[in-house]
Write an enzyme that holds these catalytic residues in place. Structure first.
Site, PDB file in Angstrom:
ATOM      1  N   ARG A  67      -7.592   3.905  13.622  1.00  0.00           N
ATOM      2  CA  ARG A  67      -6.661   5.029  13.818  1.00  0.00           C
ATOM      3  C   ARG A  67      -6.008   5.038  15.192  1.00  0.00           C
ATOM      4  O   ARG A  67      -4.868   5.480  15.334  1.00  0.00           O
ATOM      5  CB  ARG A  67      -7.395   6.350  13.596  1.00  0.00           C
ATOM      6  N   THR A 105      -8.964  -5.628   4.232  1.00  0.00           N
ATOM      7  CA  THR A 105      -8.906  -4.672   3.117  1.00  0.00           C
ATOM      8  C   THR A 105      -9.886  -5.184   2.061  1.00  0.00           C
ATOM      9  O   THR A 105      -9.781  -6.336   1.644  1.00  0.00           O
ATOM     10  CB  THR A 105      -7.487  -4.602   2.532  1.00  0.00           C
ATOM     11  N   GLU A 129      -9.152  12.541   7.870  1.00  0.00           N
ATOM     12  CA  GLU A 129      -8.990  13.864   7.254  1.00  0.00           C
ATOM     13  C   GLU A 129     -10.275  14.680   7.334  1.00  0.00           C
ATOM     14  O   GLU A 129     -10.256  15.859   7.658  1.00  0.00           O
ATOM     15  CB  GLU A 129      -8.665  13.719   5.760  1.00  0.00           C
ATOM     16  N   LYS A 176      -4.086  -1.895  10.396  1.00  0.00           N
ATOM     17  CA  LYS A 176      -4.468  -1.989   8.978  1.00  0.00           C
ATOM     18  C   LYS A 176      -4.762  -3.427   8.549  1.00  0.00           C
ATOM     19  O   LYS A 176      -5.527  -3.633   7.613  1.00  0.00           O
ATOM     20  CB  LYS A 176      -3.311  -1.489   8.097  1.00  0.00           C
ATOM     21  N   HIS A 222      -3.554  14.007   0.812  1.00  0.00           N
ATOM     22  CA  HIS A 222      -3.783  13.128   1.959  1.00  0.00           C
ATOM     23  C   HIS A 222      -2.593  13.189   2.922  1.00  0.00           C
ATOM     24  O   HIS A 222      -2.765  13.351   4.127  1.00  0.00           O
ATOM     25  CB  HIS A 222      -4.001  11.690   1.473  1.00  0.00           C
ATOM     26  N   TYR A 256       1.144   5.724  -0.586  1.00  0.00           N
ATOM     27  CA  TYR A 256       0.704   6.932   0.145  1.00  0.00           C
ATOM     28  C   TYR A 256       0.851   8.080  -0.842  1.00  0.00           C
ATOM     29  O   TYR A 256       1.459   9.096  -0.556  1.00  0.00           O
ATOM     30  CB  TYR A 256       1.671   7.077   1.320  1.00  0.00           C
ATOM     31  N   THR A 275      -4.754   6.524   0.141  1.00  0.00           N
ATOM     32  CA  THR A 275      -5.992   7.307   0.129  1.00  0.00           C
ATOM     33  C   THR A 275      -5.943   8.386  -0.948  1.00  0.00           C
ATOM     34  O   THR A 275      -4.990   9.160  -1.018  1.00  0.00           O
ATOM     35  CB  THR A 275      -6.196   7.977   1.501  1.00  0.00           C
ATOM     36  N   ASP A 306      -9.022   0.412   2.297  1.00  0.00           N
ATOM     37  CA  ASP A 306      -8.009   0.018   3.290  1.00  0.00           C
ATOM     38  C   ASP A 306      -8.529   0.418   4.681  1.00  0.00           C
ATOM     39  O   ASP A 306      -8.191   1.470   5.208  1.00  0.00           O
ATOM     40  CB  ASP A 306      -6.694   0.740   2.951  1.00  0.00           C
ATOM     41  N   ARG A 336       1.725  16.853  12.960  1.00  0.00           N
ATOM     42  CA  ARG A 336       2.861  17.790  12.979  1.00  0.00           C
ATOM     43  C   ARG A 336       2.440  19.077  12.279  1.00  0.00           C
ATOM     44  O   ARG A 336       2.793  19.314  11.127  1.00  0.00           O
ATOM     45  CB  ARG A 336       4.066  17.182  12.221  1.00  0.00           C
ATOM     46  N   GLU A 364      -9.265   4.084  -2.017  1.00  0.00           N
ATOM     47  CA  GLU A 364      -8.019   3.881  -2.755  1.00  0.00           C
ATOM     48  C   GLU A 364      -8.291   3.178  -4.086  1.00  0.00           C
ATOM     49  O   GLU A 364      -9.361   2.615  -4.298  1.00  0.00           O
ATOM     50  CB  GLU A 364      -7.045   3.008  -1.948  1.00  0.00           C
ATOM     51  N   TYR A 391       2.553   2.642  15.329  1.00  0.00           N
ATOM     52  CA  TYR A 391       3.221   2.839  14.030  1.00  0.00           C
ATOM     53  C   TYR A 391       4.686   3.240  14.090  1.00  0.00           C
ATOM     54  O   TYR A 391       5.412   3.086  13.115  1.00  0.00           O
ATOM     55  CB  TYR A 391       2.421   3.809  13.153  1.00  0.00           C
ATOM     56  N   GLU A 400     -10.497   3.928   3.903  1.00  0.00           N
ATOM     57  CA  GLU A 400      -9.614   4.718   3.029  1.00  0.00           C
ATOM     58  C   GLU A 400     -10.007   4.411   1.597  1.00  0.00           C
ATOM     59  O   GLU A 400     -10.008   3.251   1.174  1.00  0.00           O
ATOM     60  CB  GLU A 400      -8.140   4.398   3.284  1.00  0.00           C
ATOM     61  N   GLN A 439      -3.414   2.293  15.185  1.00  0.00           N
ATOM     62  CA  GLN A 439      -2.336   2.759  14.291  1.00  0.00           C
ATOM     63  C   GLN A 439      -1.452   3.802  14.982  1.00  0.00           C
ATOM     64  O   GLN A 439      -0.218   3.741  14.914  1.00  0.00           O
ATOM     65  CB  GLN A 439      -2.981   3.360  13.037  1.00  0.00           C
ATOM     66  N   ASP A 442       0.852  -1.197   0.000  1.00  0.00           N
ATOM     67  CA  ASP A 442       0.000   0.000   0.000  1.00  0.00           C
ATOM     68  C   ASP A 442       0.884   1.242   0.000  1.00  0.00           C
ATOM     69  O   ASP A 442       1.790   1.366   0.821  1.00  0.00           O
ATOM     70  CB  ASP A 442      -0.904  -0.018   1.241  1.00  0.00           C
TER      71      ASP A 442
HETATM   72 CA    CA Z   1      -3.908   3.089   2.974  1.00  0.00          CA
END
Ligand code: CA
Length: 447
Positions: free
Chosen positions: A255, A275, A392, A271, A149, A144, A378, A251, A158, A219, A262, A217, A258, A142
């Protein structure tokens, strides 16, 4: 190189399968996507078919009866004698294109009477079948690839430095889990896992339980056709020859699991619980009229490194594909309310092309195999209406979505159903669709 346009793309051609000629059909004769189905009746085996309107042409049946025996199509037709698309994927572009042309000739309104009569015996109603996973996926990766996104998600974690310094150089990805890929319609069990509140003290222990931040997600996935040998690479100029076609991918993501797990090695159990894939794989040939330039990088962004820079890829490595994600809650379903569209985005806004992702994947000599699935990450765009996940859209739950029933959603509740759709349209060409990819949330297992 993108495949050339030929008679299979002519918008005026209609099919003797009348449902394929309806304007809203995702599967006109110009599409002809491949999938794997099983009839609901009797002791049915999985079979390879091609979608036409609301029917499926059973290619196993066609092949067994010797209806696809011409020399040019024999290789691809024989590869359809399987319960997965992997053998067809492995034959590569030329034989696949020949099969498409033959199927187009068989299904068009002015087909030879003998072809039409023979094919009519091998048509199955989509309503009478269960759609299975299109391929036996050995490896799933997968990416990104949406800078929108990546920036939106990065901002939540951040605010001053949303995009990490590698983003504009590397198609970022991680190795996903192939065993938990599921076909559309499969219910998704809410996963349990370790989570810890964001405002917990560093010395606080995490807890284990059902995720409270379940997300989708939106995708696009693409399947590897012919692979590469271990130790060999795939030059950017040849990458598209290694892609069979695309489908929709959801996907599913927890959260809170994750966020805790992560660092430092990336996504794992947040994850890998499931899927979902749409069942019909739309080939690169069918997508040819809808190819477009690669995403125009902002002034000041670095050019891709030479191994990721292909002239043809820059000119036409993008794809003008509209994507849509909708939610249907239990109360909405009970009240007869239609699914609410949560996001609409377009694949042409992806920062990296499919060819760049594939070439990058093989650039260290990693061997890709027929039937491997690469997903885009995503698909989000610049606007708030074009966000491909709840993380998001709700800014991590701070700004809930209001449903027509008055319900609110920060993340998914049990019983919620998520439906993905995708289609391509362009003046002068017949609209084609990817069909849909759906899944509803089951409560966590009692344990
Ligand atoms: Ca994904």
């Amino acid at each position: 190189m993108k495949p050339a346009l030929d008679e299979t793309h002519y918008s005026k051609v209609q099919s003797w399968v009348e449902s394929a000629n309806i304007a809203e059909s995702d599967f006109p004769i110009q599409n002809l996507p491949f999938g794997v189905f099983r009839r609901r009746d009797a002791v049915a085996h999985a079979r390879v078919g091609v979608a036409i309107g609301d029917r499926i042409l059973d290619l196993n049946g066609m092949q067994r009866e010797g209806l696809l025996a011409e020399k040019s199509v024999r290789l691809a037709a024989n590869a359809c004698a399987s319960d997965a698309l992997n053998p067809l994927m492995a034959v590569g572009t030329g034989p696949r294109r020949a099969l498409r042309q033959r199927l187009h000739a068989i299904l068009r309104l002015d087909a030879a009477a003998s072809d039409r009569q023979a094919a009519a015996r091998h048509l199955v109603a989509q309503a009478d079948v269960e759609m299975l996973l299109p391929a036996s996926v050995g490896d799933y990766t997968d990416f990104y690839a949406s800078i929108f996104h990546a920036t939106n998600v990065g901002k939540l974690f951040r605010p001053d430095n949303p995009l990490l310094p590698n983003y504009k150089y590397i198609p970022i990805g991680y190795h996903g889990r192939a065993s938990s890929l599921v076909a559309t319609g499969t219910a998704i069990r809410r996963p349990c896992g370790q989570t810890r509140d964001g405002d917990a003290e560093p010395s606080d222990a995490p807890k284990f339980g059902p995720t409270l931040a379940l997300d989708y997600e939106l995708e696009v996935g693409f399947f590897v056709s012919a692979g590469n040998r271990l130790g060999e690479t795939i030059p950017i100029g040849e990458a598209e020859e290694h892609i069979f076609g695309i489908c929709l991918v959801n996907d599913w993501s927890a959260r809170d699991i994750q966020a805790w797990e992560y660092q430092p090695l990336g996504p794992f159990l947040g994850k890998s619980f499931a899927t979902s894939l749409s069942p019909w794989v739309v080939t690169m040939e069918a997508l040819a009229p809808f190819r477009t330039a690669a995403f125009a990088r902002a002034e000041g962004d670095p050019a891709p490194l030479p191994y990721l820079f292909g002239e043809s890829d820059q000119e036409q490595g993008g794809l003008d594909l509209w994507l849509e994600v909708s939610l249907l809650s239990v109360r909405m379903r009970e009240s007869g309310i239609a699914p609410l569209v949560l996001g609409r985005s377009n694949y042409r806004d992806m920062y990296w092309t499919m060819a760049q992702m594939l070439t990058h994947h093989a650039s260290n000599g990693c061997n890709l195999r027929s039937g491997d699935l690469l997903a885009s990450g995503t698909v989000s765009g610049a606007d708030k209406t074009a966000r491909g996940c709840l993380l998001e859209l709700t800014s991590r739950g701070k700004d809930p979505v209001l449903l027509p029933t008055g319900e609110q959603r920060k993340f998914l509740e049990d019983g919620d159903e998520i439906i993905l759709r995708g289609f391509c349209e362009r003046d002068g060409f017949r609209r084609i669709g990817l069909g849909s990819c759906g899944g509803a949330i089951l409560p966590a297992s009692a344990s």
